[in-house]
Motif scaffolding. Structure first.
Motif, PDB file in Angstrom:
ATOM      1  N   CYS A   1     -12.250 -42.990  54.961  1.00  0.00           N
ATOM      2  CA  CYS A   1     -11.527 -42.540  53.764  1.00  0.00           C
ATOM      3  C   CYS A   1     -12.501 -42.082  52.679  1.00  0.00           C
ATOM      4  N   GLU A   2     -13.590 -42.815  52.490  1.00  0.00           N
ATOM      5  CA  GLU A   2     -14.593 -42.436  51.490  1.00  0.00           C
ATOM      6  C   GLU A   2     -15.228 -41.088  51.830  1.00  0.00           C
ATOM      7  N   LEU A   3     -15.524 -40.856  53.101  1.00  0.00           N
ATOM      8  CA  LEU A   3     -16.084 -39.571  53.515  1.00  0.00           C
ATOM      9  C   LEU A   3     -15.120 -38.430  53.191  1.00  0.00           C
ATOM     10  N   MET A   4     -13.861 -38.639  53.498  1.00  0.00           N
ATOM     11  CA  MET A   4     -12.870 -37.595  53.266  1.00  0.00           C
ATOM     12  C   MET A   4     -12.661 -37.354  51.775  1.00  0.00           C
ATOM     13  N   ALA A   5     -12.673 -38.415  50.981  1.00  0.00           N
ATOM     14  CA  ALA A   5     -12.545 -38.265  49.529  1.00  0.00           C
ATOM     15  C   ALA A   5     -13.732 -37.483  48.978  1.00  0.00           C
TER      16      ALA A   5
ATOM     17  N   LEU B   1     -10.820 -33.967  50.037  1.00  0.00           N
ATOM     18  CA  LEU B   1      -9.518 -33.940  50.705  1.00  0.00           C
ATOM     19  C   LEU B   1      -8.522 -34.773  49.909  1.00  0.00           C
ATOM     20  N   ALA B   2      -7.265 -34.364  49.907  1.00  0.00           N
ATOM     21  CA  ALA B   2      -6.234 -35.026  49.105  1.00  0.00           C
ATOM     22  C   ALA B   2      -5.626 -36.237  49.805  1.00  0.00           C
ATOM     23  N   THR B   3      -5.560 -36.200  51.137  1.00  0.00           N
ATOM     24  CA  THR B   3      -4.932 -37.287  51.884  1.00  0.00           C
ATOM     25  C   THR B   3      -5.707 -37.571  53.167  1.00  0.00           C
ATOM     26  N   VAL B   4      -5.470 -38.757  53.699  1.00  0.00           N
ATOM     27  CA  VAL B   4      -5.948 -39.142  55.034  1.00  0.00           C
ATOM     28  C   VAL B   4      -4.711 -39.428  55.861  1.00  0.00           C
TER      29      VAL B   4
ATOM     30  N   LEU C   1      -2.873 -53.557  58.727  1.00  0.00           N
ATOM     31  CA  LEU C   1      -4.199 -53.170  58.232  1.00  0.00           C
ATOM     32  C   LEU C   1      -4.109 -51.862  57.457  1.00  0.00           C
ATOM     33  N   TYR C   2      -3.471 -50.877  58.039  1.00  0.00           N
ATOM     34  CA  TYR C   2      -3.367 -49.567  57.396  1.00  0.00           C
ATOM     35  C   TYR C   2      -2.626 -49.675  56.063  1.00  0.00           C
ATOM     36  N   GLU C   3      -1.546 -50.458  56.042  1.00  0.00           N
ATOM     37  CA  GLU C   3      -0.804 -50.622  54.787  1.00  0.00           C
ATOM     38  C   GLU C   3      -1.663 -51.315  53.735  1.00  0.00           C
ATOM     39  N   ARG C   4      -2.434 -52.324  54.123  1.00  0.00           N
ATOM     40  CA  ARG C   4      -3.330 -53.002  53.164  1.00  0.00           C
ATOM     41  C   ARG C   4      -4.404 -52.058  52.645  1.00  0.00           C
ATOM     42  N   CYS C   5      -4.718 -51.028  53.410  1.00  0.00           N
ATOM     43  CA  CYS C   5      -5.715 -50.034  52.988  1.00  0.00           C
ATOM     44  C   CYS C   5      -5.076 -48.860  52.253  1.00  0.00           C
ATOM     45  N   GLY C   6      -3.779 -48.937  51.955  1.00  0.00           N
ATOM     46  CA  GLY C   6      -3.121 -47.922  51.134  1.00  0.00           C
ATOM     47  C   GLY C   6      -2.316 -46.877  51.874  1.00  0.00           C
ATOM     48  N   PHE C   7      -2.142 -47.028  53.175  1.00  0.00           N
ATOM     49  CA  PHE C   7      -1.363 -46.067  53.959  1.00  0.00           C
ATOM     50  C   PHE C   7       0.117 -46.450  53.938  1.00  0.00           C
ATOM     51  N   THR C   8       0.978 -45.434  54.054  1.00  0.00           N
ATOM     52  CA  THR C   8       2.409 -45.662  54.205  1.00  0.00           C
ATOM     53  C   THR C   8       2.914 -44.848  55.389  1.00  0.00           C
ATOM     54  N   ILE C   9       3.974 -45.353  56.000  1.00  0.00           N
ATOM     55  CA  ILE C   9       4.586 -44.650  57.133  1.00  0.00           C
ATOM     56  C   ILE C   9       5.356 -43.454  56.595  1.00  0.00           C
TER      57      ILE C   9
ATOM     58  N   GLU D   1       0.038 -42.053  56.145  1.00  0.00           N
ATOM     59  CA  GLU D   1      -0.754 -41.204  55.249  1.00  0.00           C
ATOM     60  C   GLU D   1      -1.159 -42.018  54.023  1.00  0.00           C
ATOM     61  N   LYS D   2      -2.323 -41.661  53.488  1.00  0.00           N
ATOM     62  CA  LYS D   2      -2.826 -42.303  52.284  1.00  0.00           C
ATOM     63  C   LYS D   2      -3.336 -41.225  51.328  1.00  0.00           C
ATOM     64  N   PRO D   3      -2.873 -41.246  50.073  1.00  0.00           N
ATOM     65  CA  PRO D   3      -3.448 -40.302  49.099  1.00  0.00           C
ATOM     66  C   PRO D   3      -4.870 -40.735  48.742  1.00  0.00           C
ATOM     67  N   LEU D   4      -5.755 -39.768  48.586  1.00  0.00           N
ATOM     68  CA  LEU D   4      -7.142 -40.079  48.261  1.00  0.00           C
ATOM     69  C   LEU D   4      -7.456 -39.954  46.780  1.00  0.00           C
ATOM     70  N   ALA D   5      -6.790 -39.042  46.135  1.00  0.00           N
ATOM     71  CA  ALA D   5      -7.089 -38.829  44.716  1.00  0.00           C
ATOM     72  C   ALA D   5      -5.906 -38.133  44.071  1.00  0.00           C
TER      73      ALA D   5
END
Length: 156
Positions: A96-100, A104-107, A121-129, A150-154
């Motif tokens: 995620c840090e690399l993509m940010a 990039l806007a999302t992962v 794990l993904y939800e704890r890292c900010g992802f949503t279905i 998907e997770k927004p990056l910024a």
């Protein structure tokens, strides 16, 4: 990752898949098992993407990959002996840090809909279905119940 790591990467991916909680009846089929094992063994040699490994005491214990679209995490696998110890989280957050950093806007990522530990794990890292349905798995040759996350990056 160096070419000498390819075998370890393939073996870890297969071990994590085989120990996963997202179980389908087709996973008992010897042809499916063989196909999945071959796909994991070939992936490090054939990928056009990037593979990042996690090491403990000089031993590879997990890996993540970006293949396809730049904002897509195609793989995240941790050896069963090291699951639940922060390895997957560290790999995912690194990706995620690399993509940010690339602006990039999302992962995005996908997983089996019954893979509850990974989804947590993904939800704890900010992802949503963002999608739940059935997709054909090229690597296994069967349809599987999947979720896209998907997770927004910024803020843009």
């Amino acid at each position: 990752m160096v070419p000498a790591d390819h075998e370890a990467v393939g073996a870890i991916g297969f071990a994590a898949w085989a120990a996963g909680e997202a179980f389908e009846d087709c996973y008992r089929d010897p042809h499916v098992i063989t196909k999945v094992q071959q796909e994991f063994a070939a992936f490090p040699h054939e990928t056009k993407g990037e593979i990042f490994v996690a090491e403990l005491a000089g031993e590879i214990v997990g890996w993540g990959a970006r293949e396809g679209e730049r904002n897509y995490v195609s793989d995240l696998w941790v050896h069963p002996l090291y699951q639940g110890k922060g390895v997957g989280r560290a790999l995912l957050l690194h990706l995620c840090e690399l993509m940010a950093a690339e602006g990039l806007a999302t992962v995005r990522l996908d997983t089996h809909a019954r893979n509850e530990r990974a989804i947590r794990l993904y939800e704890r890292c900010g992802f949503t279905i963002i999608w739940h349905g059935v997709e054909f798995s090229k690597s296994m040759g069967v349809p599987l119940e999947k979720v896209h996350m998907e997770k927004p990056l910024a803020d843009r």
